[in-house]
Design a protein around this motif. Structure first.
Motif, PDB file in Angstrom:
ATOM      1  N   GLN A   1       0.784  -1.256  -0.135  1.00  0.00           N
ATOM      2  CA  GLN A   1      -0.149   0.138  -0.063  1.00  0.00           C
ATOM      3  C   GLN A   1       0.913   1.293   0.267  1.00  0.00           C
ATOM      4  O   GLN A   1       1.860   1.472   1.006  1.00  0.00           O
ATOM      5  CB  GLN A   1      -0.988  -0.028   1.347  1.00  0.00           C
ATOM      6  N   LEU A   2       0.648   2.060  -1.050  1.00  0.00           N
ATOM      7  CA  LEU A   2       1.588   3.353  -1.179  1.00  0.00           C
ATOM      8  C   LEU A   2       0.574   4.470  -0.903  1.00  0.00           C
ATOM      9  O   LEU A   2      -0.727   4.666  -1.076  1.00  0.00           O
ATOM     10  CB  LEU A   2       2.100   3.542  -2.452  1.00  0.00           C
ATOM     11  N   GLU A   3       1.117   5.692  -0.409  1.00  0.00           N
ATOM     12  CA  GLU A   3       0.431   6.833  -0.186  1.00  0.00           C
ATOM     13  C   GLU A   3       1.445   8.087  -0.444  1.00  0.00           C
ATOM     14  O   GLU A   3       2.589   7.899  -0.137  1.00  0.00           O
ATOM     15  CB  GLU A   3      -0.026   7.146   1.267  1.00  0.00           C
ATOM     16  N   GLY A   4       0.927   8.883  -1.345  1.00  0.00           N
ATOM     17  CA  GLY A   4       2.040  10.143  -1.537  1.00  0.00           C
ATOM     18  C   GLY A   4       1.343  11.124  -2.358  1.00  0.00           C
ATOM     19  O   GLY A   4       0.125  11.583  -2.166  1.00  0.00           O
ATOM     20  N   LYS A   5       1.847  11.993  -2.691  1.00  0.00           N
ATOM     21  CA  LYS A   5       1.564  13.491  -3.353  1.00  0.00           C
ATOM     22  C   LYS A   5       1.991  13.557  -4.758  1.00  0.00           C
ATOM     23  O   LYS A   5       3.237  13.035  -4.970  1.00  0.00           O
ATOM     24  CB  LYS A   5       1.958  14.632  -2.541  1.00  0.00           C
ATOM     25  N   ALA A   6       1.124  13.995  -5.571  1.00  0.00           N
ATOM     26  CA  ALA A   6       1.595  14.193  -7.121  1.00  0.00           C
ATOM     27  C   ALA A   6       1.196  15.552  -7.436  1.00  0.00           C
ATOM     28  O   ALA A   6       0.161  16.078  -6.942  1.00  0.00           O
ATOM     29  CB  ALA A   6       1.156  13.038  -8.019  1.00  0.00           C
ATOM     30  N   GLU A   7       1.754  16.073  -8.518  1.00  0.00           N
ATOM     31  CA  GLU A   7       1.448  17.515  -8.951  1.00  0.00           C
ATOM     32  C   GLU A   7       0.246  17.341 -10.269  1.00  0.00           C
ATOM     33  O   GLU A   7      -0.554  18.370 -10.326  1.00  0.00           O
ATOM     34  CB  GLU A   7       2.778  18.095  -9.694  1.00  0.00           C
ATOM     35  N   SER A   8      -0.058  16.293 -10.711  1.00  0.00           N
ATOM     36  CA  SER A   8      -1.027  15.863 -11.506  1.00  0.00           C
ATOM     37  C   SER A   8      -1.603  14.428 -11.557  1.00  0.00           C
ATOM     38  O   SER A   8      -0.937  13.419 -11.041  1.00  0.00           O
ATOM     39  CB  SER A   8      -0.607  16.461 -12.959  1.00  0.00           C
ATOM     40  N   TYR A   9      -2.902  14.365 -12.083  1.00  0.00           N
ATOM     41  CA  TYR A   9      -3.127  13.017 -12.375  1.00  0.00           C
ATOM     42  C   TYR A   9      -2.273  12.289 -13.279  1.00  0.00           C
ATOM     43  O   TYR A   9      -2.007  10.800 -13.232  1.00  0.00           O
ATOM     44  CB  TYR A   9      -4.737  12.884 -12.860  1.00  0.00           C
ATOM     45  N   ALA A  10      -2.121  12.840 -14.362  1.00  0.00           N
ATOM     46  CA  ALA A  10      -0.983  12.064 -15.218  1.00  0.00           C
ATOM     47  C   ALA A  10       0.203  11.626 -14.625  1.00  0.00           C
ATOM     48  O   ALA A  10       0.721  10.399 -14.988  1.00  0.00           O
ATOM     49  CB  ALA A  10      -0.503  12.996 -16.255  1.00  0.00           C
ATOM     50  N   ARG A  11       0.774  12.206 -13.670  1.00  0.00           N
ATOM     51  CA  ARG A  11       1.911  11.541 -12.764  1.00  0.00           C
ATOM     52  C   ARG A  11       1.484  10.391 -12.146  1.00  0.00           C
ATOM     53  O   ARG A  11       2.407   9.207 -12.255  1.00  0.00           O
ATOM     54  CB  ARG A  11       2.607  13.006 -12.102  1.00  0.00           C
ATOM     55  N   VAL A  12       0.598  10.295 -11.611  1.00  0.00           N
ATOM     56  CA  VAL A  12       0.025   9.253 -10.866  1.00  0.00           C
ATOM     57  C   VAL A  12      -0.254   7.971 -11.797  1.00  0.00           C
ATOM     58  O   VAL A  12       0.280   6.952 -11.589  1.00  0.00           O
ATOM     59  CB  VAL A  12      -1.200   9.377 -10.064  1.00  0.00           C
ATOM     60  N   SER A  13      -0.913   8.360 -12.910  1.00  0.00           N
ATOM     61  CA  SER A  13      -1.173   7.316 -13.845  1.00  0.00           C
ATOM     62  C   SER A  13       0.218   6.777 -14.500  1.00  0.00           C
ATOM     63  O   SER A  13       0.372   5.499 -14.693  1.00  0.00           O
ATOM     64  CB  SER A  13      -2.071   7.963 -14.965  1.00  0.00           C
ATOM     65  N   SER A  14       1.077   7.720 -14.813  1.00  0.00           N
ATOM     66  CA  SER A  14       2.356   7.166 -15.221  1.00  0.00           C
ATOM     67  C   SER A  14       3.437   6.294 -14.207  1.00  0.00           C
ATOM     68  O   SER A  14       3.836   5.283 -14.659  1.00  0.00           O
ATOM     69  CB  SER A  14       3.326   8.553 -15.603  1.00  0.00           C
ATOM     70  N   TYR A  15       3.093   6.721 -13.022  1.00  0.00           N
ATOM     71  CA  TYR A  15       3.712   5.893 -11.914  1.00  0.00           C
ATOM     72  C   TYR A  15       3.131   4.642 -11.695  1.00  0.00           C
ATOM     73  O   TYR A  15       3.752   3.452 -11.896  1.00  0.00           O
ATOM     74  CB  TYR A  15       3.629   6.522 -10.597  1.00  0.00           C
ATOM     75  N   MET A  16       1.747   4.480 -11.943  1.00  0.00           N
ATOM     76  CA  MET A  16       1.135   2.980 -12.031  1.00  0.00           C
ATOM     77  C   MET A  16       1.388   2.201 -13.124  1.00  0.00           C
ATOM     78  O   MET A  16       1.632   0.923 -13.250  1.00  0.00           O
ATOM     79  CB  MET A  16      -0.609   3.394 -12.123  1.00  0.00           C
ATOM     80  N   ASN A  17       1.637   3.110 -14.250  1.00  0.00           N
ATOM     81  CA  ASN A  17       2.181   2.383 -15.566  1.00  0.00           C
ATOM     82  C   ASN A  17       3.466   1.603 -15.384  1.00  0.00           C
ATOM     83  O   ASN A  17       3.807   0.591 -15.897  1.00  0.00           O
ATOM     84  CB  ASN A  17       1.781   3.183 -16.817  1.00  0.00           C
ATOM     85  N   ARG A  18       4.101   2.238 -14.766  1.00  0.00           N
ATOM     86  CA  ARG A  18       5.721   1.912 -14.708  1.00  0.00           C
ATOM     87  C   ARG A  18       5.677   0.774 -13.543  1.00  0.00           C
ATOM     88  O   ARG A  18       6.540  -0.099 -13.814  1.00  0.00           O
ATOM     89  CB  ARG A  18       6.451   2.922 -14.078  1.00  0.00           C
ATOM     90  N   LEU A  19       4.725   0.722 -12.338  1.00  0.00           N
ATOM     91  CA  LEU A  19       4.821  -0.248 -11.489  1.00  0.00           C
ATOM     92  C   LEU A  19       4.363  -1.431 -12.180  1.00  0.00           C
ATOM     93  O   LEU A  19       4.828  -2.684 -11.939  1.00  0.00           O
ATOM     94  CB  LEU A  19       3.928   0.067 -10.487  1.00  0.00           C
ATOM     95  N   ASP A  20       3.355  -1.328 -13.158  1.00  0.00           N
ATOM     96  CA  ASP A  20       2.698  -2.570 -13.727  1.00  0.00           C
ATOM     97  C   ASP A  20       3.779  -3.128 -14.737  1.00  0.00           C
ATOM     98  O   ASP A  20       3.731  -4.441 -14.993  1.00  0.00           O
ATOM     99  CB  ASP A  20       1.551  -2.238 -14.605  1.00  0.00           C
ATOM    100  N   ALA A  21       4.722  -2.260 -15.365  1.00  0.00           N
ATOM    101  CA  ALA A  21       5.958  -2.699 -16.303  1.00  0.00           C
ATOM    102  C   ALA A  21       6.689  -3.373 -15.540  1.00  0.00           C
ATOM    103  O   ALA A  21       7.521  -4.349 -16.058  1.00  0.00           O
ATOM    104  CB  ALA A  21       6.174  -1.530 -17.176  1.00  0.00           C
ATOM    105  N   SER A  22       7.122  -3.272 -14.102  1.00  0.00           N
ATOM    106  CA  SER A  22       8.040  -3.755 -13.794  1.00  0.00           C
ATOM    107  C   SER A  22       7.940  -5.443 -13.478  1.00  0.00           C
ATOM    108  O   SER A  22       6.733  -5.804 -13.046  1.00  0.00           O
ATOM    109  CB  SER A  22       8.134  -3.507 -12.210  1.00  0.00           C
ATOM    110  N   PRO A  23       8.842  -6.113 -13.747  1.00  0.00           N
ATOM    111  CA  PRO A  23       8.685  -7.612 -13.338  1.00  0.00           C
ATOM    112  C   PRO A  23       8.583  -8.350 -11.969  1.00  0.00           C
ATOM    113  O   PRO A  23       8.307  -9.362 -11.657  1.00  0.00           O
ATOM    114  CB  PRO A  23      10.152  -8.249 -14.062  1.00  0.00           C
ATOM    115  N   TRP A  24       8.775  -7.146 -11.114  1.00  0.00           N
ATOM    116  CA  TRP A  24       8.590  -7.457  -9.698  1.00  0.00           C
ATOM    117  C   TRP A  24       7.251  -6.813  -9.227  1.00  0.00           C
ATOM    118  O   TRP A  24       6.971  -7.206  -8.046  1.00  0.00           O
ATOM    119  CB  TRP A  24       9.642  -6.839  -8.837  1.00  0.00           C
ATOM    120  N   LEU A  25       6.572  -6.142  -9.766  1.00  0.00           N
ATOM    121  CA  LEU A  25       5.186  -5.655  -9.432  1.00  0.00           C
ATOM    122  C   LEU A  25       4.123  -5.854 -10.325  1.00  0.00           C
ATOM    123  O   LEU A  25       4.565  -5.894 -11.463  1.00  0.00           O
ATOM    124  CB  LEU A  25       5.306  -4.088  -8.950  1.00  0.00           C
TER     125      LEU A  25
END
Length: 205
Positions: A126-150
């Motif tokens: 479970q992660l909690e944080g702050k972002a300047e835009s929705y796009a950054r949150v979406s980008s972060y989620m995409n990068r996590l899904d692209a990880s072989p460990w997540l």
């Protein structure tokens, strides 16, 4: 011949028969008593023998019950040792996973956002944080899904609040869940020796 007295002879014969009768009765009584005594002795001997067998069985049963308790204690000790060994093996197998998890969290984090807390329960993170835009949150989620460990990132809450230091900047509070994937190497430990993690740029979106 008419004057012959047979009374004495008859009396003597009668006494002789009485003696024989009493002798027969005495002999029969003695034989019956001997039979009763023999039967009593046989029964008493059988009872004592059976009691000895019962005592022997009781002693053996008590010894077996004691052995069973010892075996149960040994089994409990063995199971406890196996459980400890399993815990140690699990810790050894997942030991590198914490390092990979933190690396993935940092490498996948775009500019313009940061994390406030990270909690893990089993493979759920479970992660909690702050972002300047929705796009950054979406980008972060995409990068996590692209990880072989997540995988399986899931956005739970997102809200907009002004920055405490700069009221002109609106920050998005977000909470998301992600699943950690454990990959086993040849040595049985979670490892990335045979997995090439794609490089992630630190640029924002």
């Amino acid at each position: 011949m008419a004057g012959l007295n047979l009374l004495a002879w008859r009396e003597k014969a009668r006494e002789e028969k009485k003696k024989q009768f009493f002798l027969l009765v005495g002999t029969s009584a003695a034989f019956a008593a001997a039979c009763v005594f023999g039967a009593h002795q046989y029964m008493q001997s059988s009872i004592e023998y059976q009691e000895q067998r019962n005592q022997f069985l009781t002693t053996e049963i008590e010894a077996l019950e004691k052995q069973i308790k010892e075996i149960e204690q040994l089994d409990a000790t063995r199971q406890a040792l196996l459980d400890r060994m399993q815990v140690i093996e699990d810790l050894q197998s997942t030991r590198p996973a914490i390092v990979h998890l933190l690396d993935e969290m940092v490498n996948a984090l775009p500019k313009g956002m940061y994390l406030l807390s990270l909690r893990q329960e089993n493979t759920k993170v479970q992660l909690e944080g702050k972002a300047e835009s929705y796009a950054r949150v979406s980008s972060y989620m995409n990068r996590l899904d692209a990880s072989p460990w997540l995988s399986s990132s899931n956005l739970n809450i997102i809200s907009t609040k002004p920055d405490e230091k700069n009221a002109d900047i609106l920050l998005r509070d977000f909470k998301l869940d992600v699943t950690q994937l454990l990959r086993q190497g040849k040595d049985g430990e979670a490892t990335t020796d045979q997995i090439k993690t794609p490089e992630k740029s630190g640029g924002g979106s």
